[in-house]
Design a protein around this motif. Structure first.
Motif, PDB file in Angstrom:
ATOM      1  N   ARG A   1      -9.019  -8.685  -2.730  1.00  0.00           N
ATOM      2  CA  ARG A   1      -9.044  -8.515  -1.346  1.00  0.00           C
ATOM      3  C   ARG A   1      -7.839  -9.255  -0.572  1.00  0.00           C
ATOM      4  O   ARG A   1      -7.803 -10.371  -0.767  1.00  0.00           O
ATOM      5  CB  ARG A   1     -10.338  -8.689  -0.675  1.00  0.00           C
ATOM      6  CG  ARG A   1     -10.508  -7.976   0.713  1.00  0.00           C
ATOM      7  CD  ARG A   1     -11.407  -8.423   1.265  1.00  0.00           C
ATOM      8  NE  ARG A   1     -12.098  -8.023   2.738  1.00  0.00           N
ATOM      9  CZ  ARG A   1     -12.757  -8.353   3.394  1.00  0.00           C
ATOM     10  NH1 ARG A   1     -13.665  -9.326   3.135  1.00  0.00           N
ATOM     11  NH2 ARG A   1     -12.752  -8.076   4.659  1.00  0.00           N
ATOM     12  N   ILE A   2      -7.202  -8.571   0.138  1.00  0.00           N
ATOM     13  CA  ILE A   2      -6.115  -9.368   1.107  1.00  0.00           C
ATOM     14  C   ILE A   2      -6.648  -9.539   2.391  1.00  0.00           C
ATOM     15  O   ILE A   2      -6.476 -10.736   2.879  1.00  0.00           O
ATOM     16  CB  ILE A   2      -4.747  -8.702   1.216  1.00  0.00           C
ATOM     17  CG1 ILE A   2      -4.233  -8.817  -0.367  1.00  0.00           C
ATOM     18  CG2 ILE A   2      -3.902  -9.275   1.984  1.00  0.00           C
ATOM     19  CD1 ILE A   2      -2.871  -8.185  -0.798  1.00  0.00           C
TER      20      ILE A   2
ATOM     21  N   LEU B   1      -4.741   3.721   7.612  1.00  0.00           N
ATOM     22  CA  LEU B   1      -3.621   2.783   7.656  1.00  0.00           C
ATOM     23  C   LEU B   1      -3.961   1.769   6.538  1.00  0.00           C
ATOM     24  O   LEU B   1      -2.953   1.349   5.647  1.00  0.00           O
ATOM     25  CB  LEU B   1      -3.253   2.264   9.041  1.00  0.00           C
ATOM     26  CG  LEU B   1      -1.990   1.415   9.170  1.00  0.00           C
ATOM     27  CD1 LEU B   1      -0.744   2.383   8.724  1.00  0.00           C
ATOM     28  CD2 LEU B   1      -1.941   0.772  10.241  1.00  0.00           C
ATOM     29  N   ASP B   2      -5.196   1.306   6.506  1.00  0.00           N
ATOM     30  CA  ASP B   2      -5.654   0.290   5.746  1.00  0.00           C
ATOM     31  C   ASP B   2      -5.356   1.030   4.128  1.00  0.00           C
ATOM     32  O   ASP B   2      -4.772   0.200   3.266  1.00  0.00           O
ATOM     33  CB  ASP B   2      -7.139  -0.174   5.640  1.00  0.00           C
ATOM     34  CG  ASP B   2      -7.417  -0.827   6.814  1.00  0.00           C
ATOM     35  OD1 ASP B   2      -6.302  -1.541   7.383  1.00  0.00           O
ATOM     36  OD2 ASP B   2      -8.482  -1.104   7.142  1.00  0.00           O
ATOM     37  N   ASP B   3      -5.961   1.998   3.955  1.00  0.00           N
ATOM     38  CA  ASP B   3      -5.805   2.509   2.587  1.00  0.00           C
ATOM     39  C   ASP B   3      -4.034   2.989   2.168  1.00  0.00           C
ATOM     40  O   ASP B   3      -3.746   2.625   1.031  1.00  0.00           O
ATOM     41  CB  ASP B   3      -6.457   3.930   2.411  1.00  0.00           C
ATOM     42  CG  ASP B   3      -6.715   4.563   0.992  1.00  0.00           C
ATOM     43  OD1 ASP B   3      -6.839   3.257   0.105  1.00  0.00           O
ATOM     44  OD2 ASP B   3      -6.723   5.662   0.713  1.00  0.00           O
ATOM     45  N   LEU B   4      -3.591   3.316   3.436  1.00  0.00           N
ATOM     46  CA  LEU B   4      -2.017   3.424   2.868  1.00  0.00           C
ATOM     47  C   LEU B   4      -1.290   2.265   2.677  1.00  0.00           C
ATOM     48  O   LEU B   4      -0.438   2.182   1.707  1.00  0.00           O
ATOM     49  CB  LEU B   4      -1.260   4.184   4.325  1.00  0.00           C
ATOM     50  CG  LEU B   4       0.241   4.597   4.274  1.00  0.00           C
ATOM     51  CD1 LEU B   4       0.339   5.331   3.068  1.00  0.00           C
ATOM     52  CD2 LEU B   4       0.549   4.510   5.497  1.00  0.00           C
ATOM     53  N   LEU B   5      -1.215   0.904   3.317  1.00  0.00           N
ATOM     54  CA  LEU B   5      -0.768   0.101   3.263  1.00  0.00           C
ATOM     55  C   LEU B   5      -1.228  -1.085   2.173  1.00  0.00           C
ATOM     56  O   LEU B   5      -0.536  -1.850   1.701  1.00  0.00           O
ATOM     57  CB  LEU B   5      -0.549  -0.740   4.452  1.00  0.00           C
ATOM     58  CG  LEU B   5       0.495   0.113   5.388  1.00  0.00           C
ATOM     59  CD1 LEU B   5       0.325  -0.551   6.896  1.00  0.00           C
ATOM     60  CD2 LEU B   5       1.730   0.699   5.074  1.00  0.00           C
ATOM     61  N   LEU B   6      -2.639  -1.061   2.091  1.00  0.00           N
ATOM     62  CA  LEU B   6      -3.338  -2.260   1.434  1.00  0.00           C
ATOM     63  C   LEU B   6      -4.063  -1.504   0.173  1.00  0.00           C
ATOM     64  O   LEU B   6      -5.218  -2.333  -0.132  1.00  0.00           O
ATOM     65  CB  LEU B   6      -3.942  -3.130   2.115  1.00  0.00           C
ATOM     66  CG  LEU B   6      -3.334  -4.039   3.076  1.00  0.00           C
ATOM     67  CD1 LEU B   6      -4.440  -4.474   4.091  1.00  0.00           C
ATOM     68  CD2 LEU B   6      -2.650  -4.810   2.597  1.00  0.00           C
ATOM     69  N   ASN B   7      -3.788  -0.189  -0.227  1.00  0.00           N
ATOM     70  CA  ASN B   7      -4.570   0.261  -1.237  1.00  0.00           C
ATOM     71  C   ASN B   7      -4.963  -0.324  -2.357  1.00  0.00           C
ATOM     72  O   ASN B   7      -3.868  -1.162  -3.075  1.00  0.00           O
ATOM     73  CB  ASN B   7      -3.660   1.709  -1.699  1.00  0.00           C
ATOM     74  CG  ASN B   7      -4.571   2.346  -2.732  1.00  0.00           C
ATOM     75  OD1 ASN B   7      -4.403   2.247  -3.886  1.00  0.00           O
ATOM     76  ND2 ASN B   7      -5.281   3.202  -2.199  1.00  0.00           N
ATOM     77  N   GLY B   8      -6.129  -0.578  -2.941  1.00  0.00           N
ATOM     78  CA  GLY B   8      -6.529  -1.521  -4.070  1.00  0.00           C
ATOM     79  C   GLY B   8      -6.712  -2.746  -3.779  1.00  0.00           C
ATOM     80  O   GLY B   8      -7.340  -3.634  -4.603  1.00  0.00           O
ATOM     81  N   HIS B   9      -6.721  -3.409  -2.429  1.00  0.00           N
ATOM     82  CA  HIS B   9      -6.690  -4.661  -2.070  1.00  0.00           C
ATOM     83  C   HIS B   9      -7.644  -4.775  -0.755  1.00  0.00           C
ATOM     84  O   HIS B   9      -7.343  -5.795  -0.030  1.00  0.00           O
ATOM     85  CB  HIS B   9      -5.353  -5.451  -1.782  1.00  0.00           C
ATOM     86  CG  HIS B   9      -4.486  -5.536  -2.943  1.00  0.00           C
ATOM     87  ND1 HIS B   9      -4.832  -6.560  -4.137  1.00  0.00           N
ATOM     88  CD2 HIS B   9      -3.465  -4.399  -3.375  1.00  0.00           C
ATOM     89  CE1 HIS B   9      -3.700  -6.219  -4.905  1.00  0.00           C
ATOM     90  NE2 HIS B   9      -2.796  -5.251  -4.583  1.00  0.00           N
TER      91      HIS B   9
END
Length: 423
Positions: free
Chosen positions: A159-160, A224-232
């Motif tokens: 997680r970022i 937006l979270d899923d678009l830019l930080l997908n997997g994190h």
């Protein structure tokens, strides 16, 4: 140069960190009194006040830490380095349980993780020259991001976002805004942020989901979270994060409102006049937040605009009461417990998150079933706390309070030895 510490602000910070420690460390997550849980979605419990209170307090402290409003390359670098140090402290917490090396397991692996963790903590909390701080924090920041996107299996979904990460970002922008603008501009920026965020969330269609909405996982911030930080992202949600990208924008508004209150506290007027301004500000913020809740629900995970105003109003009222009791009426004898927590917030923030990870990593044989293993944290709770209480809610709370007492003893030693760890 910094101004003399405001005791009521330190006490407020201490109370907030103490409450955070209690709500984050129940004996069992299945047995928690409702006020010590987050709201399921819309709404606000006492627990939902902790995070915005801390950001608000951080904003309030800025005028005290920077009484001279001067911004040059040196000051900018100090702000940037401090922001990154806070960010990296939070980000490094997410790596603790993922560190793997040389095929180590059990206690040897735990010792390796602790060694790396203490090295990182020393690098980010140590009192070095600004030049060394800069090299260290940029190096750690680059390394952590490299590992996150390196395709190494252990880190590929680390997680970022996070609490300290958001605090670092908010500190950066609010500090610069304070140094470059006047109070009127700061309030206009806050209004623009909160109104703009509401417009985005309430009226912009969400790609792949349809109409704008405030629902869990299908709103614009989640997309937006899923678009830019997908997997994190947060492991419990996978596709969105409560400390995500878009919702950090209104969190900056929380910091600015705290900064506004800090400037009121610094006005060259009588303490009675300061009290009046604080009380009026708190009531106005609270009322506007409650009214805005009608069309933009109070929601911590979304950090909705109504949530910003509502929590800032409550924070201002709490600080007003403390300011009157401590700094006006001069009744300070009861404050020591909260002071020892309030002057060392980062050390608690960081290591109070490490200790449960350590305890849960240590496996021992279960006293009641010799063939099974139990982690040390569960052992302490199940066999040390639970037998003393009939009600599991009380047992869970007792564990949390015991952990807070443990930290109080540590912080008391630091306080007596004048050890204050600053980022």
């Amino acid at each position: 140069m910094t101004k003399e510490r405001l005791i009521s602000l330190d006490v407020f910070r201490g109370f907030t960190i103490l409450l955070m420690t209690i709500v984050n460390n129940p004996g069992s997550w299945a047995s928690i009194y409702p006020p010590l849980e987050h709201a399921e979605w819309h709404g606000c419990t006492p627990t939902d006040l902790v995070f915005p209170f801390f950001i608000f307090i951080m904003g309030t402290a800025i005028p005290f830490a920077m009484p001279t409003k001067h911004l040059d390359s040196g000051v900018f670098n100090k702000i940037l380095v401090r922001s990154l140090r806070i960010f990296c402290l939070g980000l490094s917490l997410n790596y603790f349980s993922r560190i793997q090396l040389f095929g180590l397991e059990g206690i040897p692996l735990l010792l390796l993780r602790l060694s790396i963790t203490f090295a990182v903590a020393y690098a980010l909390l140590g009192n070095f020259t600004l030049k060394i701080k800069t090299y260290l924090v940029f190096g750690i920041f680059a390394l952590l991001l490299f590992l996150a996107y390196s395709k190494i299996e252990a880190f590929e979904d680390v997680r970022i976002p996070g609490v300290l990460q958001r605090i670092g970002i908010v500190y950066f922008f609010t500090s610069l805004l304070y140094l470059k603008t006047n109070l009127k501009t700061q309030l206009l920026v806050t209004a623009s942020i909160l109104l703009g965020y509401w417009i985005l969330m309430a009226f912009v269609p969400v790609p792949g989901f349809g109409a704008a909405n405030f629902d869990k996982g299908t709103n614009l911030a989640a997309w937006l979270d899923d678009l830019l930080l997908n997997g994190h992202l947060w492991s419990f949600s996978k596709t969105w994060d409560p400390e995500g990208i878009l919702s950090t924008l209104p969190a900056i508004g929380t910091g600015i409102l705290g900064m506004y209150i800090g400037q009121i506290l610094n006005l060259q007027i009588t303490k009675t006049e300061i009290l009046k301004k604080l009380a009026i500000s708190g009531i106005v913020l609270l009322v506007i937040g409650m009214l805005w809740n009608i069309i933009f629900p109070i929601n911590k995970s979304l950090w909705s605009s109504s949530y910003v105003l509502y929590t800032a109003g409550i924070a201002t009222i709490c600080l007003t009461i403390l300011y009157y009791i401590i700094d006006v009426a001069n009744y300070k004898k009861w404050t020591k417990l909260f002071l020892i927590w309030g002057v060392n917030p980062m050390i608690v923030f960081y290591f109070s998150g490490i200790i449960p990870r350590v305890l849960s990593s240590i496996k021992v044989h279960s006293p009641d079933i010799a063939t099974e293993e139990i982690n040390l944290q569960a052992l302490i709770y199940k066999f040390g706390i639970t037998p003393c209480f009939e009600n599991p809610l009380n047992a869970s709370l007792a564990y949390a309070i015991s952990y807070a007492i443990f930290w109080s003893l540590i912080l008391w030693v630091f306080y007596k030895k004048k050890l204050i760890f600053k980022v």
